[in-house]
Design a protein around this motif. Structure first.
Motif, PDB file in Angstrom:
ATOM      1  N   PHE A  26      37.103  44.657  51.451  1.00  0.00           N
ATOM      2  CA  PHE A  26      36.652  43.417  51.404  1.00  0.00           C
ATOM      3  C   PHE A  26      35.488  42.681  51.591  1.00  0.00           C
ATOM      4  O   PHE A  26      34.782  44.292  51.824  1.00  0.00           O
ATOM      5  N   SER A  28      31.134  42.159  51.926  1.00  0.00           N
ATOM      6  CA  SER A  28      30.368  41.989  50.657  1.00  0.00           C
ATOM      7  C   SER A  28      30.223  42.914  49.342  1.00  0.00           C
ATOM      8  O   SER A  28      29.942  42.511  48.459  1.00  0.00           O
ATOM      9  N   VAL A  30      33.170  43.968  47.459  1.00  0.00           N
ATOM     10  CA  VAL A  30      33.736  43.071  46.682  1.00  0.00           C
ATOM     11  C   VAL A  30      33.718  41.465  46.066  1.00  0.00           C
ATOM     12  O   VAL A  30      33.559  41.319  45.328  1.00  0.00           O
ATOM     13  N   LEU A  31      33.012  41.423  47.385  1.00  0.00           N
ATOM     14  CA  LEU A  31      32.008  39.930  46.641  1.00  0.00           C
ATOM     15  C   LEU A  31      30.652  39.888  45.997  1.00  0.00           C
ATOM     16  O   LEU A  31      29.727  38.982  45.760  1.00  0.00           O
ATOM     17  N   GLU A 120      39.070  36.144  52.289  1.00  0.00           N
ATOM     18  CA  GLU A 120      39.035  37.312  50.508  1.00  0.00           C
ATOM     19  C   GLU A 120      39.741  38.950  50.771  1.00  0.00           C
ATOM     20  O   GLU A 120      39.714  38.178  49.476  1.00  0.00           O
ATOM     21  N   GLY A 123      42.018  36.864  48.395  1.00  0.00           N
ATOM     22  CA  GLY A 123      42.092  36.716  46.609  1.00  0.00           C
ATOM     23  C   GLY A 123      40.453  37.521  46.255  1.00  0.00           C
ATOM     24  O   GLY A 123      40.072  37.085  44.485  1.00  0.00           O
ATOM     25  N   ASN A 124      39.872  38.763  46.564  1.00  0.00           N
ATOM     26  CA  ASN A 124      38.890  39.385  46.311  1.00  0.00           C
ATOM     27  C   ASN A 124      38.853  40.659  46.290  1.00  0.00           C
ATOM     28  O   ASN A 124      38.201  41.605  46.048  1.00  0.00           O
ATOM     29  N   GLY A 125      40.505  40.994  47.687  1.00  0.00           N
ATOM     30  CA  GLY A 125      40.765  42.110  48.240  1.00  0.00           C
ATOM     31  C   GLY A 125      40.642  43.760  46.841  1.00  0.00           C
ATOM     32  O   GLY A 125      40.953  43.349  45.525  1.00  0.00           O
ATOM     33  N   ARG A 126      39.592  44.347  47.169  1.00  0.00           N
ATOM     34  CA  ARG A 126      40.172  45.999  45.957  1.00  0.00           C
ATOM     35  C   ARG A 126      40.270  46.533  46.553  1.00  0.00           C
ATOM     36  O   ARG A 126      40.629  47.296  47.567  1.00  0.00           O
ATOM     37  N   ARG A 134      49.265  42.084  48.748  1.00  0.00           N
ATOM     38  CA  ARG A 134      48.668  41.126  49.733  1.00  0.00           C
ATOM     39  C   ARG A 134      49.812  39.723  49.010  1.00  0.00           C
ATOM     40  O   ARG A 134      49.241  39.179  49.513  1.00  0.00           O
ATOM     41  N   LYS A 181      37.084  27.406  50.201  1.00  0.00           N
ATOM     42  CA  LYS A 181      37.361  28.863  50.151  1.00  0.00           C
ATOM     43  C   LYS A 181      35.946  29.312  50.480  1.00  0.00           C
ATOM     44  O   LYS A 181      35.591  29.507  51.649  1.00  0.00           O
ATOM     45  N   ALA A 184      29.883  34.590  48.921  1.00  0.00           N
ATOM     46  CA  ALA A 184      28.593  35.354  49.465  1.00  0.00           C
ATOM     47  C   ALA A 184      27.887  34.866  50.219  1.00  0.00           C
ATOM     48  O   ALA A 184      27.706  33.478  49.874  1.00  0.00           O
TER      49      ALA A 184
END
Length: 248
Positions: A26, A28, A30-31, A120, A123-126, A134, A181, A184
């Protein structure tokens, strides 16, 4: 960087092969805002069974181990995060936890993500491997987000004497207050300029220039001297955040 992430994931999974590890990135990376020379690589590993002492002792210094094996690699020292059981993470319970941070690493008994990092991750975790947990993680409530921003505001007031990073942190807080929300850091600075929130736009533009060229600029003597003059600008921008918090 991607090769380093894979090497780190593979080594973690090897050490925790009996624990059914799930590993996520998570932050920077993934953002799309990772800047070598400025950013960290945020990682979390959750397992089904408690980490044993032998495993913890091997994991705690894994960053240094991989750095020694790949001397010219600049990425392994940048990994930060925690490794613990899924159950302990979900319930903020005591556990055997391996923690990696900016100032060092340790084996501890608790690990919790701040509301920003939790948003993060959800919503955006890889996912790098394992199960996707999640859906089990609750999004922070509005009151938690505001409280986290308030705590960060207090830290800025106390310690924000120099360094452009504080200005980007304030911009992110303002964005989150208004939108619930996460954004970055680079985008947050650009957003704050666009929203006319910066007391001095030229200062934020210079901070963004440094962030976009950290290996070239961040460690130069001229930039360090300039960043040491930013205390008043940081506090003036914190005034903007303070006013926004009263409206939250």
């Amino acid at each position: 960087m991607e090769q380093s992430i894979k090497l780190m994931k593979d080594r973690i999974v090897s050490i925790l092969s009996d624990n059914n590890p799930s590993v996520f990135l998570f932050g920077s990376v993934v953002l799309g805002d990772f800047k070598l020379g400025w950013s960290d690589i945020d990682i979390i590993c959750l397992v089904d069974k408690a980490i044993q002492d032998k495993q913890a002792n091997e994991l705690v210094n894994l960053r240094q181990t991989l750095k020694a094996e790949h001397e010219k690699n600049p990425y392994f020292r940048l990994f930060e995060g925690g490794m613990l059981t899924l159950d302990a993470f979900l319930h903020n319970a005591e556990d055997t936890v391996v923690y990696w941070g900016t100032s060092g690493q340790r084996i501890t008994n608790r690990y919790e993500l701040c509301p920003f990092s939790k948003i993060e991750l959800i919503g955006n975790g890889r996912r790098l491997c394992g199960n996707d947990f999640r859906h089990l993680v609750s999004l922070p409530q509005r009151a938690e987000i505001v409280e986290a921003i308030r705590n960060h505001y207090e830290t800025i007031r106390q310690h924000g004497k120099s360094g452009g990073g504080w200005l980007l942190d304030i911009a992110r807080c303002l964005y989150t207050l208004r939108t619930n929300k996460i954004i970055a850091k680079t985008k947050a600075g650009e957003w704050a300029i666009g929203e006319n929130l910066c007391p001095d736009t030229s200062v934020m533009r210079r901070v963004l220039e440094i962030r976009n060229n950290p290996l070239k600029l961040k460690n130069s003597k001229e930039v360090k001297r300039w960043e040491d003059t930013l205390g008043l600008h940081i506090q003036n921008f914190a005034d903007v955040l303070e006013k926004e918090m009263y409206l939250a």
